[in-house]
Every structure is written in structure tokens, then in C-alpha cells.
Design a protein around this motif. Structure first.
Motif, mmCIF file in Angstrom:
data_model
loop_
_atom_site.group_PDB
_atom_site.id
_atom_site.type_symbol
_atom_site.label_atom_id
_atom_site.label_comp_id
_atom_site.label_asym_id
_atom_site.label_seq_id
_atom_site.Cartn_x
_atom_site.Cartn_y
_atom_site.Cartn_z
ATOM 1 N N ASP A 242 0.863 -1.183 0.000
ATOM 2 C CA ASP A 242 0.000 0.000 0.000
ATOM 3 C C ASP A 242 0.895 1.227 0.000
ATOM 4 O OD1 ASP A 242 -1.785 2.036 0.355
ATOM 5 O OD2 ASP A 242 -2.574 1.324 2.279
ATOM 6 N N GLU A 243 0.914 1.930 -1.100
ATOM 7 C CA GLU A 243 1.767 3.115 -1.232
ATOM 8 C C GLU A 243 0.948 4.351 -1.568
ATOM 9 O OE1 GLU A 243 4.465 1.675 -4.175
ATOM 10 O OE2 GLU A 243 5.692 0.570 -2.719
ATOM 11 N N THR A 244 -0.355 4.311 -1.235
ATOM 12 C CA THR A 244 -1.262 5.407 -1.544
ATOM 13 C C THR A 244 -1.521 6.244 -0.306
ATOM 14 O OG1 THR A 244 -2.356 4.034 -3.206
ATOM 15 C CG2 THR A 244 -3.526 6.006 -2.462
ATOM 16 N N PRO A 245 -1.363 7.559 -0.402
ATOM 17 C CA PRO A 245 -1.645 8.411 0.763
ATOM 18 C C PRO A 245 -3.104 8.307 1.200
ATOM 19 C CG PRO A 245 -0.400 9.619 -0.893
ATOM 20 C CD PRO A 245 -0.837 8.335 -1.542
ATOM 21 N N ILE A 246 -3.366 8.631 2.458
ATOM 22 C CA ILE A 246 -4.731 8.656 2.980
ATOM 23 C C ILE A 246 -5.480 9.828 2.360
ATOM 24 C CG2 ILE A 246 -6.131 8.984 5.046
ATOM 25 C CD1 ILE A 246 -3.902 7.647 6.635
ATOM 26 N N ASP A 247 -6.714 9.580 1.911
ATOM 27 C CA ASP A 247 -7.545 10.622 1.312
ATOM 28 C C ASP A 247 -8.850 10.738 2.100
ATOM 29 O OD1 ASP A 247 -8.957 12.415 -0.203
ATOM 30 O OD2 ASP A 247 -8.953 11.217 -2.046
ATOM 31 N N PRO A 248 -9.014 11.784 2.910
ATOM 32 C CA PRO A 248 -10.249 11.931 3.700
ATOM 33 C C PRO A 248 -11.515 12.008 2.858
ATOM 34 C CG PRO A 248 -8.524 13.357 4.566
ATOM 35 C CD PRO A 248 -8.026 12.826 3.249
ATOM 36 N N LYS A 249 -11.397 12.322 1.561
ATOM 37 C CA LYS A 249 -12.574 12.351 0.712
ATOM 38 C C LYS A 249 -13.192 10.960 0.559
ATOM 39 C CE LYS A 249 -11.007 16.338 -2.016
ATOM 40 N NZ LYS A 249 -10.606 16.821 -3.365
ATOM 41 N N MET A 250 -12.418 9.934 0.872
ATOM 42 C CA MET A 250 -12.905 8.559 0.748
ATOM 43 C C MET A 250 -13.586 8.081 2.033
ATOM 44 S SD MET A 250 -12.103 7.912 -2.344
ATOM 45 C CE MET A 250 -12.404 6.164 -2.402
ATOM 46 N N TRP A 251 -13.595 8.908 3.054
ATOM 47 C CA TRP A 251 -14.223 8.520 4.308
ATOM 48 C C TRP A 251 -15.736 8.684 4.226
ATOM 49 C CZ3 TRP A 251 -10.687 11.671 8.156
ATOM 50 C CH2 TRP A 251 -9.375 11.194 8.054
ATOM 51 N N THR A 252 -16.457 7.856 4.959
ATOM 52 C CA THR A 252 -17.903 7.960 5.046
ATOM 53 C C THR A 252 -18.293 8.376 6.459
ATOM 54 O OG1 THR A 252 -18.213 6.222 3.373
ATOM 55 C CG2 THR A 252 -20.081 6.719 4.812
ATOM 56 N N LEU A 253 -18.932 9.541 6.564
ATOM 57 C CA LEU A 253 -19.386 10.034 7.868
ATOM 58 C C LEU A 253 -20.874 9.767 8.024
ATOM 59 C CD1 LEU A 253 -16.637 11.565 7.485
ATOM 60 C CD2 LEU A 253 -17.662 13.418 8.822
ATOM 61 N N ILE A 254 -21.250 9.182 9.152
ATOM 62 C CA ILE A 254 -22.657 8.943 9.474
ATOM 63 C C ILE A 254 -23.005 9.886 10.621
ATOM 64 C CG2 ILE A 254 -24.364 7.252 10.209
ATOM 65 C CD1 ILE A 254 -22.480 5.069 9.130
ATOM 66 N N SER A 255 -23.781 10.928 10.295
ATOM 67 C CA SER A 255 -24.066 11.981 11.270
ATOM 68 C C SER A 255 -25.130 11.552 12.269
ATOM 69 C CB SER A 255 -24.531 13.252 10.548
ATOM 70 O OG SER A 255 -23.495 13.763 9.735
ATOM 71 N N PRO A 256 -25.003 11.980 13.517
ATOM 72 C CA PRO A 256 -26.023 11.689 14.532
ATOM 73 C C PRO A 256 -27.204 12.645 14.399
ATOM 74 C CG PRO A 256 -24.278 12.991 15.490
ATOM 75 C CD PRO A 256 -23.854 12.734 14.083
ATOM 76 N N ARG A 257 -28.256 12.401 15.148
ATOM 77 C CA ARG A 257 -29.407 13.305 15.187
ATOM 78 C C ARG A 257 -29.263 14.287 16.344
ATOM 79 N NH1 ARG A 257 -34.096 9.063 15.791
ATOM 80 N NH2 ARG A 257 -32.468 8.262 17.211
ATOM 81 N N ALA A 258 -29.813 15.477 16.139
ATOM 82 C CA ALA A 258 -29.777 16.488 17.196
ATOM 83 C C ALA A 258 -30.560 16.018 18.416
ATOM 84 C CB ALA A 258 -30.359 17.802 16.674
#
Length: 358
Positions: A242-258
């Protein structure tokens, strides 16, 4: 008889009593309730404690210093209370001198049941498929370990059962966590990173497609001097490098409810370095409990207080690493002497916005 006591001073644990008994064999010495009890001395001897005709000494050996403590007379017996508790399992010599041949007795508390209890709780990464350019392992113990070079207790075996030669960075004293419950094993970066002489001469320690076992020897001792209760083995297969830098655009965020304390969940497309992940990801202005799960591909934050509707920012220090040491925006370059749990001097960050809705 009036009870009295004297504190031993000046580092000399000697007390003097003139003693007369009808027979020397009648002197009885026992260890009772953490103190030495001497019985069988005559009333005259007990009344004349300060005459100095008889001497009593407590030590751990004939040539060892006398033990400090306090003595007292009560109920026709002499008692010695040590300044510090007697050690379980250790023998103590009591010597009584009163003219003629000295009288000796040996007393001891029962030894503790020293059954090894410390184990290896886990080795990270958790996944059983690691990149060919894997950088390190974290060995977590159930209790603090003794210091020193841990590499002598760790070996790597290939799929033929042969030990891999010199796979690790030979600085085994340097990589203990602060509480001595985590030990970091680094693969030799010179063999991992391409274009460096050790890599060109010896190749990478693990090779794609082959199976390996990391073995922890049970003779490794904990902080109490006891060996591990059992050996530990981590089996894995080497995958592509694995020689690929980390890309935060590939992350999946699951937001909580207020108005809830639901977790914010972040899923990554690959496992990340657990120790670094625990210290380099946070939500701006939100405190809470962090959980890392799913073989280090999920990070969650459970807030101390309910979320309020609005926009938040996930903050990631750019030193966040994957298993091969690649960081946010750049491939593997590592200073192995930087503590993974001390990123206090790192200021470069990456911000990922997310929205909490009603």
C-alpha cells in the motif's frame, strides 16, 4: 506484669533480656499476625528486660543487617513488630543469646501463590491481511510488563515454519508505552521502503501472498517478575503493498441526530494505525468517548452532551497513518523515534465538515 514497649533505633534491631528457663527447649518462637512471638522466658527474665544479659536479633540471614522494628512484652511473651511487613515466603532467623550457646529459630509467612496471570490481550492490527509494506505491530498486555528489550521474546515465522531473519528494527528498548502495557514492534523501515540499501539487499520482511505467524514467547516477564500465563500467536497473510496516501474524501461520515447522544461514525476504506488514530482524530469543541472497531476501519465519538443542530468539523491531524505508514496527502515517510501517543507538537490538520439535523 506491666506491658511496655521500646522502639528500636539507629538501625540496630537488637533487644536485650536476661533469660532463665528450666530448659532452653522451652523457648518457643512463632510468627503470629505479622509479628514474632517469643514465649518460654521466665518471669525474672521478663522483669529484667533492660539488664542486657540476653540479646535477641531478627534478620534474614546470619550476615544480614538486623531488621528494624518495635518490641513489647505482654502476657509473659515478647513480641517483635517489624517496621515494614514481613515478606511472604521469606525465612527470618531469630537468635537469642543469654550465656552459653545461642538459641536459633526460623520463622516465615506462607508464600503467595505465584501463578502467572498476565496475558497478551491483543495484537494490532486486528485484520488478518496486512500490506506487504506493513510498518508495525502493537502488542497489548493485560498488566504492566517489565522493561527492557522486548524483541528477544518476539519472532516472525513464515509459511514454512522458518524464522524470518532480522525483520524488525533492532531498538527493542525504545518502544514501550507509558504504562508498560503496550509494546510496539517496528518492521525495519530500511527494508520496508523501496530504494534504500537494506531493501535492495534483503528485500521486504514479508512478501505478498505468503502466510506468517507473529509469536510471543511466554517467558516474557511482567512487572511482578512472573512469565506470561500463555504464549500468543497472530496469523496473517501478506497482501499487496500500500503506497497510496490517505484521502479523507474517501471517508464515510454517518451523522447523529440532534438532541441525542448518538455517535458520530467515520468509516474508512482501509484499516488505519490504531494508536495514531486514537490520538489524531477529534470533533472540534466536542468532548466524548472514542471507540475504534471493525478491525480499525471505524472510528466513533459518543459525545458527553447531546448534539445540537448545526455544522461541526471533524479534525484530523495529518500524521494520521494507515498500516503502511502512509499519511494524509503523502506516502510513507516515518521518524520511528516519534512517540505514537505524543502528537502534541503537530499542528497540520485536515477539516471535514458534517451537519447534525433535527
Amino acid at each position: 506484669m506491666q506491658e511496655w514497649r521500646r522502639r528500636l533505633a539507629c538501625g540496630v534491631a537488637l533487644f536485650f533480656i536476661p533469660w532463665v528457663t528450666s530448659a532452653r527447649s522451652e523457648i518457643r518462637v512463632a510468627l503470629v499476625d505479622g509479628q514474632i512471638e517469643i514465649a518460654g522466658l521466665t518471669t525474672e527474665a521478663m522483669d529484667a528486660m533492660e539488664a542486657g544479659a540476653t540479646r535477641v536479633r531478627v534478620s534474614v540471614g546470619p550476615d544480614a543487617p538486623a531488621i528494624l522494628g518495635e518490641y513489647r512484652v505482654a502476657g509473659g511473651r515478647l513480641y517483635f513488630q517489624p517496621m515494614f511487613p514481613f515478606d511472604p515466603g521469606r525465612e527470618y532467623i531469630v537468635r537469642v543469646d543469654g550465656g552459653g550457646e545461642p538459641f536459633f529459630a526460623t520463622v516465615a509467612l506462607p508464600a503467595r501463590d505465584l501463578v502467572p496471570t498476565t496475558i497478551v490481550e491483543h495484537i494490532y492490527p486486528s485484520t488478518d491481511t496486512l500490506p506487504e509494506n506493513q510498518l508495525k505491530f502493537y502488542i497489548h498486555f493485560s498488566a504492566p510488563m517489565a522493561g527492557g528489550d522486548g524483541l528477544v521474546f518476539v519472532k516472525l515465522l513464515d509459511d514454512n515454519g522458518e524464522q524470518v531473519i532480522d525483520p524488525f528494527l533492532p531498538l527493542g528498548n525504545a518502544f514501550w508505552g507509558r504504562n508498560h502495557r503496550r509494546y510496539t514492534v517496528f518492521f525495519d523501515p530500511g527494508r520496508v521502503k523501496r530504494g534504500i540499501l537494506p531493501n535492495e539487499e534483503m528485500g521486504r520482511p514479508i512478501l505478498e501472498g505468503r502466510r506468517y505467524v507473529l509469536v510471543v514467547d511466554p517467558t516474557w516477564r511482567d512487572a511482578e517478575g512472573q512469565p506470561l500465563a500463555e504464549p500468543f500467536r497472530k496469523e496473517f497473510i501478506a497482501g499487496p503493498p500500500d503506497e497510496t496516501p490517505i484521502d479523507p474524501k474517501m471517508w464515510t461520515l454517518i451523522s447523529p441526530r440532534a438532541e441525542t447522544r448518538e455517535p458520530l461514525t467515520v468509516d474508512f476504506p482501509e484499516p488505519l494505525d490504531r494508536a495514531v488514530l486514537a490520538r489524531t482524530l477529534a470533533v472540534e469543541n466536542v468532548d466524548g468517548e472514542i471507540e475504534i472497531s471493525r478491525d480499525e476501519t471505524r472510528w466513533s465519538l459518543i459525545p458527553e452532551k447531546p448534539w445540537q443542530a448545526g455544522t461541526y468539523h471533524l479534525i484530523a491531524l495529518t500524521i494520521l497513518e494507515d498500516l503502511a505508514g502512509n499519511q494524509i496527502g503523502k506516502p510513507f515517510e516515518v521518524d520511528v523515534f516519534t512517540r505514537v501517543d505524543s502528537p502534541d507538537d503537530v499542528t497540520d490538520t485536515h477539516r471535514v465538515p458534517f451537519v447534525v439535523r433535527d
